[in-house]
Design an enzyme around this catalytic site. Structure first.
Site, PDB file in Angstrom:
ATOM      1  N   CYS A  64       1.509  -0.253  -9.252  1.00  0.00           N
ATOM      2  CA  CYS A  64       2.731   0.264  -9.891  1.00  0.00           C
ATOM      3  C   CYS A  64       3.815  -0.809  -9.922  1.00  0.00           C
ATOM      4  O   CYS A  64       4.935  -0.598  -9.474  1.00  0.00           O
ATOM      5  CB  CYS A  64       3.216   1.525  -9.185  1.00  0.00           C
ATOM      6  SG  CYS A  64       3.145   1.453  -7.380  1.00  0.00           S
ATOM      7  N   CYS A 499       0.550   5.600  -2.340  1.00  0.00           N
ATOM      8  CA  CYS A 499       0.628   4.166  -2.633  1.00  0.00           C
ATOM      9  C   CYS A 499       1.510   3.530  -1.571  1.00  0.00           C
ATOM     10  O   CYS A 499       2.718   3.520  -1.681  1.00  0.00           O
ATOM     11  CB  CYS A 499       1.197   3.931  -4.030  1.00  0.00           C
ATOM     12  SG  CYS A 499       1.140   2.199  -4.535  1.00  0.00           S
TER      13      CYS A 499
END
Length: 520
Positions: A64, A499
Site C-alpha cells: 500500500c 498490513c
C-alpha cells in the site's frame, strides 16, 4: 479450564503479527494482538526536507505504497499552504482507484479464500470444462510432487469449509485469474505514477506529470477489463460464498468487535469536495435499526503506548507523538500503539466505510439477518470496489474535460518551497481503512512526523483503561472447538486485511539468527 494458544506468525498477511487467545469451553475468552516488528520511519524523517516525506513514507510498505505517498502529500499541502488544482486531484484519484482495484480482489482470492475451501477437493472434480480440468491437473500435479505451496500449509477443513469440488475448482480458477487482473491493475497505477511500486509523481501541491490522450485510453481499456472481472467474477463469488456456505458465519456475526467505526472520507467527485465516494463519519456503538453518524473531529484522536514497547507516556495527539523504544517495559506486548477516538477503539476499513455511508447493499445484508463481522467485511470490500471502478470512469471524463481548458494545471507551483514553520495533517481512505499523517515543520525541516495507519487502529493493544483493540475484541466469543485447528481465529484476523509492514526480520537476541516458527 482455560487453554492459551499462540499463532505466530499469522500467515497470508503483510508484516509480522502474533495472536494469542485464551480458550474456555470451546470459545475465545481473551485475546492479545502483538505486532512483532518495529517501524522507525517517523524517527528517520526528523530533520529532513519536508518534500522528501512523500517519497520516504511510500516505503512504509510495498503493498500500500501509494496511499502513504498521497496522505503525506496532503499533510504537506496543508503545512505549505498549497492548493491542489482539480486536474492534480483527478490524477491522484485515478492512482488511488488503481490501488483499490488491485488490492481488494487480491485480499479475497489470494489471502482469504483458502480459509473457506478444501483445496484438495479439486481432485474429485468430474466435469468437462477444459479450463477447470487444467486447474485440476495442476493441483493434482502439485500434490503428487509434494509441493503444494502457496496453497498450503493450511488448517484442516471444518464445518464451515466448502468441500464441493465444483465450487472449489471454480474458486481456484478465479484465484489464478485474479493474479492476472492484479498485474493489470498495477500497470493502471503506473500509467500515472511512472512506475510501480512507489510512484514518483505525487508531491506537495499536486502531481508532476501532465496526462495525454494515450494514457487516458490505456487506462480506460484496462478499466473495462477490470469492471468485467469485478462485476462478473469477484462480486459473484463473494455473494455466492457469503449468502451460501458462509451464511451461518454471517448470521453468527463472527468477528464483530466493538461496533465502533471511523472513516475520514475520501475520493472527491467535484472540485469543491462536497461529494465523496466515501463519506466521513464516526459511529459509536452501532445500532443497525438507527445508524447515527457523527462528524469526524481529528483533534479527538490520541495514541496510547501503555502496552506497547515505547517509553511510558500519557496518551497524546499524533502531532506530539514520538518513537522512543523500551523493550523491557512491563506489561508491554506489541510494537503497535493504541489509537483511540475520543477515548474509544475504532474499526476502520471497508465495513466501516460502507456502514457510515449507509450503503443499501450492506444494510440489506443486515436486514436479512447478517451481523457485522467477517462475512460482512468481505461483502463491503466487493461493493466498494465496484463504487471505485464506477468513479474512475467519472474521473477520466472529468480529466479529459480539464485537459481541454486553457491553463490546465496539475500542480500548485507557488507553494513548492518549504515554509519556515508550519503544521499539516493529511487524511485518506486507502483499502485497509482510515490513514492519517501529521507533520510539524521548523526551520524548513521536519521537526516531527507521525502516521496512524489502518492496522494501527485495528491491531492496537489494550489502552490505559484496559480496553482491547479491535482485533482482540473481535476474537472474543469466537468458536474454537479444536485448539489444534483454530480456523476461526485466522478467518477473523485476515478479514481485516492486516498490513503491519514488510521486509523486516525478527532476530533472536541470543543467537542473532532469524527465529523459526511453525507456520499454520
Amino acid at each position: 479450564m482455560a487453554k492459551k494458544i499462540t499463532i505466530d506468525p499469522v500467515t497470508r498477511i503483510e508484516g509480522h503479527l502474533k495472536i494469542e487467545v485464551e480458550i474456555e469451553n470451546g470459545k475465545v475468552k481473551d485475546a492479545w494482538s502483538s505486532g512483532t516488528m518495529a517501524r522507525g520511519f517517523e524517527a528517520l524523517l526528523t530533520g529532513k526536507d519536508p518534500r522528501d516525506a512523500s517519497y520516504i513514507t511510500s516505503r512504509f510498505c510495498g503493498v500500500c505504497y501509494s496511499v502513504h505517498q498521497l496522505c503525506s502529500a496532503r499533510a504537506l499541502d496543508e503545512a505549505f499552504g498549497a492548493k491542489v488544482p482539480w486536474g492534480g486531484n483527478l490524477i491522484r484519484n485515478l492512482i488511488m482507484g488503481a490501488e483499490y482495484i488491485y488490492d481488494h480482489p487480491l485480499h479475497f482470492y489470494q489471502l482469504s479464500a483458502l480459509d473457506y475451501i478444501d483445496i484438495m477437493a479439486v481432485a474429485n472434480y468430474t466435469g468437462k470444462d477444459k479450463e477447470l480440468l487444467a486447474v485440476k491437473d495442476k493441483i493434482v500435479g502439485l500434490v503428487q510432487a509434494k509441493d503444494t505451496y502457496p496453497l498450503t500449509p493450511r488448517y484442516e477443513p471444518d464445518e464451515y469449509t466448502v468441500k464441493d469440488p465444483e465450487i472449489v475448482i471454480s474458486a481456484v480458477k478465479h484465484y489464478l485469474d485474479a493474479l492476472k487482473m492484479h498485474a493489470k491493475a498495477r500497470n493502471m497505477g503506473a500509467i500515472w505514477g511512472g512506475r510501480t511500486p512507489h510512484y514518483q509523481n505525487i508531491v506537495v501541491g499536486g502531481v508532476t506529470s501532465y496526462p495525454d490522450l494515450n494514457q487516458v485510453a490505456r487506462f480506460r481499456t484496462m478499466l473495462d477489463q477490470q469492471k468485467k472481472f469485478i462485476e462478473e467474477v469477484y462480486i459473484q463469488d463473494v455473494v455466492a460464498f457469503g449468502t451460501g456456505p458462509l451464511w451461518p458465519l454471517a448470521q453468527m456475526g463472527l468477528g464483530g468487535g466493538h461496533y465502533n467505526y471511523l472513516s475520514y472520507g475520501d475520493f472527491q467527485l467535484d472540485p469543491a469536495g462536497k461529494n465523496l465516494v466515501f463519506p466521513a463519519g464516526v459511529i459509536t456503538g452501532l445500532n443497525p435499526a438507527n445508524i447515527k453518524v457523527d462528524n469526524v473531529k481529528p483533534e479527538k484522536i490520541t495514541e496510547s503506548v501503555k502496552h506497547a514497547w515505547y517509553k511510558e507516556n500519557k496518551p497524546v495527539h499524533p502531532y506530539n507523538g514520538e518513537q522512543v523504544f523500551n523493550l523491557d517495559k512491563k506489561d508491554a506486548y506489541t510494537f503497535v500503539k493504541s489509537p483511540r477516538y475520543d477515548g474509544k477503539p475504532m474499526e476502520v476499513g471497508p465495513l466501516a466505510r460502507m456502514i457510515i455511508a449507509k450503503n443499501k447493499d450492506v444494510i440489506g445484508l443486515v436486514e436479512k439477518g447478517a451481523k457485522p463481522g467477517v462475512v460482512a467485511r468481505h461483502a463491503a470490500r466487493a461493493i466498494e470496489t465496484k463504487l471505485v471502478v464506477d468513479a474512475c470512469y467519472t474521473w477520466l471524463e472529468q480529466l479529459l474535460t480539464e485537459m481541454t481548458k486553457p491553463g490546465f494545471k496539475i500542480h500548485d507551483t507557488e507553494h513548492w518551497d518549504p515554509p519556515e514553520s508550519g503544521m499539516g495533517a493529511g487524511f485518506s481512505e486507502p483499502p485497509r481503512g482510515a490513514l492519517g499523517h501529521w507533520i510539524k515543520v521548523k526551520n524548513k525541516k521536519i521537526e516531527n512526523y507521525q502516521a496512524v495507519v489502518p492496522s494501527t487502529w485495528n491491531a492496537s493493544p489494550r489502552c490505559e483503561n484496559g480496553v482491547r483493540g479491535q482485533y482482540e475484541e473481535s476474537l472474543i466469543g469466537a468458536p474454537v472447538p479444536d485448539p489444534n485447528n483454530p480456523n476461526n481465529i485466522v478467518r477473523i484476523i485476515r478479514s481485516f486485511d492486516p498490513c503491519l509492514a514488510c521486509a523486516v526480520h525478527i532476530i533472536d537476541p541470543q543467537t542473532n539468527e532469524i527465529r523459526k516458527f511453525v507456520i499454520e
